[in-house]
Design an enzyme around this catalytic site. Structure first.
Site, PDB file in Angstrom:
ATOM      1  N   ARG A   5     -19.302  18.174  87.117  1.00 60.54           N
ATOM      2  CA  ARG A   5     -20.335  18.261  88.144  1.00 60.54           C
ATOM      3  C   ARG A   5     -21.624  18.799  87.562  1.00 60.54           C
ATOM      4  O   ARG A   5     -21.639  19.487  86.558  1.00 60.54           O
ATOM      5  CB  ARG A   5     -19.880  19.217  89.263  1.00 60.54           C
ATOM      6  CG  ARG A   5     -18.868  18.645  90.226  1.00 60.54           C
ATOM      7  CD  ARG A   5     -19.387  17.468  91.042  1.00 60.54           C
ATOM      8  NE  ARG A   5     -20.766  17.621  91.481  1.00 60.54           N
ATOM      9  CZ  ARG A   5     -21.154  18.220  92.593  1.00 60.54           C
ATOM     10  NH1 ARG A   5     -20.275  18.737  93.418  1.00 60.54           N
ATOM     11  NH2 ARG A   5     -22.429  18.301  92.907  1.00 60.54           N
ATOM     12  N   ARG A  61     -29.938   4.107  83.382  1.00 57.47           N
ATOM     13  CA  ARG A  61     -29.768   2.884  82.589  1.00 57.47           C
ATOM     14  C   ARG A  61     -30.844   2.711  81.524  1.00 57.47           C
ATOM     15  O   ARG A  61     -30.703   1.902  80.623  1.00 57.47           O
ATOM     16  CB  ARG A  61     -29.731   1.665  83.503  1.00 57.47           C
ATOM     17  CG  ARG A  61     -28.410   1.523  84.195  1.00 57.47           C
ATOM     18  CD  ARG A  61     -28.284   0.196  84.946  1.00 57.47           C
ATOM     19  NE  ARG A  61     -27.263   0.356  85.956  1.00 57.47           N
ATOM     20  CZ  ARG A  61     -27.489   0.574  87.254  1.00 57.47           C
ATOM     21  NH1 ARG A  61     -28.729   0.609  87.715  1.00 57.47           N
ATOM     22  NH2 ARG A  61     -26.494   0.732  88.089  1.00 57.47           N
ATOM     23  N   CYS A  73     -25.292   5.498  93.703  1.00 61.40           N
ATOM     24  CA  CYS A  73     -26.170   6.502  94.304  1.00 61.40           C
ATOM     25  C   CYS A  73     -25.875   6.599  95.799  1.00 61.40           C
ATOM     26  O   CYS A  73     -25.559   5.597  96.438  1.00 61.40           O
ATOM     27  CB  CYS A  73     -27.636   6.120  94.127  1.00 61.40           C
ATOM     28  SG  CYS A  73     -28.163   5.931  92.422  1.00 61.40           S
ATOM     29  N   GLU A  76     -27.000  12.783  99.991  1.00 60.49           N
ATOM     30  CA  GLU A  76     -26.212  14.000 100.189  1.00 60.49           C
ATOM     31  C   GLU A  76     -26.179  14.357 101.680  1.00 60.49           C
ATOM     32  O   GLU A  76     -27.115  14.059 102.424  1.00 60.49           O
ATOM     33  CB  GLU A  76     -26.854  15.146  99.385  1.00 60.49           C
ATOM     34  CG  GLU A  76     -26.107  16.446  99.415  1.00 60.49           C
ATOM     35  CD  GLU A  76     -24.802  16.405  98.643  1.00 60.49           C
ATOM     36  OE1 GLU A  76     -23.892  17.144  99.030  1.00 60.49           O
ATOM     37  OE2 GLU A  76     -24.684  15.647  97.667  1.00 60.49           O
ATOM     38  N   ARG A  88     -27.700  15.586  92.581  1.00 57.91           N
ATOM     39  CA  ARG A  88     -26.366  16.020  92.142  1.00 57.91           C
ATOM     40  C   ARG A  88     -25.689  14.876  91.407  1.00 57.91           C
ATOM     41  O   ARG A  88     -25.987  13.712  91.660  1.00 57.91           O
ATOM     42  CB  ARG A  88     -25.520  16.443  93.337  1.00 57.91           C
ATOM     43  CG  ARG A  88     -25.989  17.724  94.019  1.00 57.91           C
ATOM     44  CD  ARG A  88     -25.200  17.960  95.299  1.00 57.91           C
ATOM     45  NE  ARG A  88     -25.463  19.236  95.915  1.00 57.91           N
ATOM     46  CZ  ARG A  88     -26.458  19.475  96.768  1.00 57.91           C
ATOM     47  NH1 ARG A  88     -27.306  18.509  97.098  1.00 57.91           N
ATOM     48  NH2 ARG A  88     -26.598  20.675  97.297  1.00 57.91           N
ATOM     49  N   TYR A 106     -25.767  23.222  86.101  1.00 54.05           N
ATOM     50  CA  TYR A 106     -26.674  23.415  87.238  1.00 54.05           C
ATOM     51  C   TYR A 106     -27.981  23.956  86.683  1.00 54.05           C
ATOM     52  O   TYR A 106     -27.997  25.033  86.083  1.00 54.05           O
ATOM     53  CB  TYR A 106     -26.051  24.364  88.265  1.00 54.05           C
ATOM     54  CG  TYR A 106     -24.889  23.696  88.965  1.00 54.05           C
ATOM     55  CD1 TYR A 106     -25.069  23.068  90.181  1.00 54.05           C
ATOM     56  CD2 TYR A 106     -23.629  23.635  88.366  1.00 54.05           C
ATOM     57  CE1 TYR A 106     -24.018  22.412  90.815  1.00 54.05           C
ATOM     58  CE2 TYR A 106     -22.573  22.974  88.984  1.00 54.05           C
ATOM     59  CZ  TYR A 106     -22.784  22.373  90.198  1.00 54.05           C
ATOM     60  OH  TYR A 106     -21.753  21.710  90.812  1.00 54.05           O
ATOM     61  N   ARG A 114     -24.170  27.102  92.484  1.00 53.05           N
ATOM     62  CA  ARG A 114     -22.901  27.533  91.901  1.00 53.05           C
ATOM     63  C   ARG A 114     -23.072  28.817  91.092  1.00 53.05           C
ATOM     64  O   ARG A 114     -22.910  28.838  89.871  1.00 53.05           O
ATOM     65  CB  ARG A 114     -22.319  26.434  91.012  1.00 53.05           C
ATOM     66  CG  ARG A 114     -21.819  25.206  91.713  1.00 53.05           C
ATOM     67  CD  ARG A 114     -20.656  25.446  92.667  1.00 53.05           C
ATOM     68  NE  ARG A 114     -19.515  26.106  92.064  1.00 53.05           N
ATOM     69  CZ  ARG A 114     -18.476  25.472  91.530  1.00 53.05           C
ATOM     70  NH1 ARG A 114     -18.420  24.159  91.542  1.00 53.05           N
ATOM     71  NH2 ARG A 114     -17.479  26.151  91.012  1.00 53.05           N
TER      72      ARG A 114
END
Length: 119
Positions: A5, A61, A73, A76, A88, A106, A114
């Site tokens: 993540r 890409r 994609c 959120e 994210r 992060y 986090r």
């Protein structure tokens, strides 16, 4: 296979800012986890609703070796009071590392998401 993540804050809703943040985040995930593009199975990006000027997958890409990696994609979940302008990522990779050895990344204001992962 492991999931890695990450998240990064994006200063402006522009193609340039989203592209730069996408590439910076992916490079950090790759470097910290010693990944090669051949290790990556797929990548899912999410953006907060205030970031819609570019697709992170299209930006990724542009990086060498990333044109054959499946990417997706999405928007959120818009939780009231959550951090704005955040990109994210969830990278699925074929690596031998244990769950606790994986380095989740992060960056910038997204570090707040986090705090448990801080050194």
């Amino acid at each position: 296979m492991r999931g890695i993540r990450g998240a990064i804050s994006v200063e402006n809703n522009t193609q340039e800012a989203i592209g730069a943040a996408t590439k910076r985040l992916l490079r950090a995930v790759m470097d910290e986890n010693r990944l090669k593009t051949e290790d990556i199975i797929s990548v899912t990006f999410t953006l907060t609703k205030d970031l819609n000027a570019a697709f992170p997958a299209a930006c990724a890409r542009e990086m060498p070796g990333w044109n054959y990696i499946p990417m997706l994609c999405a928007v959120e979940v818009d939780v009231p009071g959550s951090l704005n302008r955040v990109l994210r990522v969830l990278v699925l990779a074929d690596i031998k590392a244990g769950q606790r050895e994986v380095k989740h990344i992060y960056l910038d204001k997204a570090e707040k998401l986090r705090p448990d992962l801080k050194d």
